[in-house]
Design a protein around this motif. Structure first.
Motif, mmCIF file in Angstrom:
data_model
loop_
_atom_site.group_PDB
_atom_site.id
_atom_site.type_symbol
_atom_site.label_atom_id
_atom_site.label_comp_id
_atom_site.label_asym_id
_atom_site.label_seq_id
_atom_site.Cartn_x
_atom_site.Cartn_y
_atom_site.Cartn_z
ATOM 1 N N LEU A 191 10.141 -60.951 32.388
ATOM 2 C CA LEU A 191 10.654 -62.256 32.792
ATOM 3 C C LEU A 191 9.576 -63.120 33.437
ATOM 4 O O LEU A 191 9.649 -64.356 33.384
ATOM 5 N N SER B 152 8.022 -65.730 31.119
ATOM 6 C CA SER B 152 8.882 -66.812 30.610
ATOM 7 C C SER B 152 8.957 -66.791 29.082
ATOM 8 O O SER B 152 9.088 -67.835 28.433
ATOM 9 N N LEU C 267 18.413 -56.721 29.818
ATOM 10 C CA LEU C 267 18.343 -58.182 29.762
ATOM 11 C C LEU C 267 19.737 -58.793 29.639
ATOM 12 O O LEU C 267 20.017 -59.830 30.247
ATOM 13 N N LEU D 128 21.417 -59.187 32.873
ATOM 14 C CA LEU D 128 20.826 -60.206 33.748
ATOM 15 C C LEU D 128 21.200 -61.622 33.328
ATOM 16 O O LEU D 128 20.885 -62.585 34.022
ATOM 17 N N SER D 129 21.839 -61.731 32.157
ATOM 18 C CA SER D 129 22.265 -63.044 31.643
ATOM 19 C C SER D 129 21.099 -64.019 31.557
ATOM 20 O O SER D 129 21.165 -65.155 32.044
ATOM 21 N N VAL D 130 20.018 -63.574 30.931
ATOM 22 C CA VAL D 130 18.849 -64.430 30.724
ATOM 23 C C VAL D 130 18.721 -64.736 29.236
ATOM 24 O O VAL D 130 19.387 -64.139 28.397
ATOM 25 N N ASP D 131 17.846 -65.683 28.907
ATOM 26 C CA ASP D 131 17.694 -66.106 27.516
ATOM 27 C C ASP D 131 16.712 -65.231 26.733
ATOM 28 O O ASP D 131 16.693 -65.279 25.504
ATOM 29 N N THR D 132 15.888 -64.462 27.412
ATOM 30 C CA THR D 132 14.903 -63.620 26.736
ATOM 31 C C THR D 132 15.601 -62.547 25.909
ATOM 32 O O THR D 132 16.491 -61.854 26.400
#
Length: 241
Positions: free
Chosen positions: A200, A203, A222, A225-229
Motif C-alpha cells: 500500500l 500506491s 487486501l 482492508l477495502s482498498v483499491d489495490t
C-alpha cells in the motif's frame, strides 16, 4: 513450438483466467499450446505435509501425462519448484530409480512462465499494454528455489504504459507458505500485514506476482482492508493488450 500447459490445481479450480492468459500470451507469440487433460495435482501439498506414498502416485501420473512433451510451462514458481526439486526425490526415497530418472528428464523440460519467455524464447517484450501503476512481489519459491531473479521484472519493464514501482522489502515472504498459513495462522497474518503495508505504501493499482497462491493470500488481506489495490498475476499483465 508445441507447448504443454501445466495449469496447476489452484489456477484450474480458482483462477482460470490465469491459465487462459498464459495460453493467450503463448499463442500470440506464435506457439501451439496443448492442454493435457489427464493432468492432476503435482503432489507438492502431499510431500510438504508428509504424505510420501500418496505423492508417489501423483509423481507417477505426472510423468505419464507430461513425458511426451518437449516443453512444459506453468504460471507458478511453486509448482515448477515441486517438479524440479521434489519429484525425483520422492521416487528415490521409494526406491524407484527408473521413475526418478524419468522425473529428472521431465523436470529439465518444465519451466515457470518467465523462465520460458526469457531463457527459452529469448523475449522480454511480449507486446503487452497495461496502463496502470504496478508493484511486483517475488514469491519465495520462484526467488529461492527456482532463482528466476529479475526475469519477471525484465518482462514487466517492457510492458507499454505500465508504471512499475519498487516494492519495499520485496523479498520478504507474504506469509502464505501453503499449509504454513493454517498451521501458524498468527505468524502468517503478521507477515501478511507487513507485506500489505509495503504494497500500500507504493500506491499501486495492482500487486503482481507469478504465483496464484501468494496472490490469493494477499488478495484476501487486501479485500478486508477495502482498498483499491488488486492482486494480478504476471501472466494476466503480459497477456493484456
Amino acid at each position: 513450438m508445441r507447448v504443454a500447459l501445466f495449469v496447476t490445481c489452484l489456477a484450474d479450480a480458482m483462477f482460470p483466467d490465469v491459465g487462459k492468459a498464459t495460453v493467450t500470451l503463448l499463442e500470440r507469440l506464435g506457439h501451439e499450446v496443448v492442454f493435457p487433460e489427464a493432468q492432476t495435482c503435482c503432489g507438492q501439498m502431499h510431500v510438504n505435509t508428509g504424505y510420501q506414498r500418496q505423492a508417489l502416485k501423483l509423481v507417477e501420473h505426472h510423468m505419464r501425462t507430461f513425458e511426451p512433451y518437449d516443453a512444459i510451462v506453468a504460471p507458478s514458481g511453486s509448482c515448477v519448484g515441486s517438479v524440479r526439486h521434489q519429484h525425483a526425490a520422492v521416487a528415490e526415497r521409494a526406491g524407484k530409480g527408473q521413475l526418478a530418472a524419468r522425473a529428472g528428464e521431465v523436470a529439465k523440460r518444465t519451466y515457470e512462465l518467465s523462465e520460458f519467455l526469457v531463457d527459452v524464447l529469448g523475449v522480454t517484450d511480449v507486446g503487452a499494454h497495461y496502463p496502470h501503476r504496478v508493484t511486483y512481489h517475488p514469491t519465495c519459491h520462484s526467488l529461492r528455489m527456482l532463482r528466476v531473479g529479475d526475469r519477471p521484472l525484465q518482462l514487466l519493464r517492457a510492458v507499454r504504459g505500465i508504471d512499475l514501482v519498487e516494492l519495499p522489502d520485496a523479498e520478504q515472504c507474504c506469509g502464505f507458505g501453503g499449509t504454513f498459513a493454517l498451521k501458524n495462522a498468527d505468524t502468517s497474518a503478521a507477515m501478511l500485514a507487513d507485506k500489505l503495508r509495503n504494497v500500500l505504501s507504493t500506491s499501486a493499482d495492482a500487486v503482481c506476482a507469478g504465483d496464484s497462491s501468494c496472490l490469493m493470500h494477499m488478495g484476501g488481506g487486501l479485500s478486508r482492508l477495502s482498498v483499491d489495490t488488486k492482486p494480478v498475476h504476471l501472466a494476466q499483465i503480459l497477456a493484456a493488450t
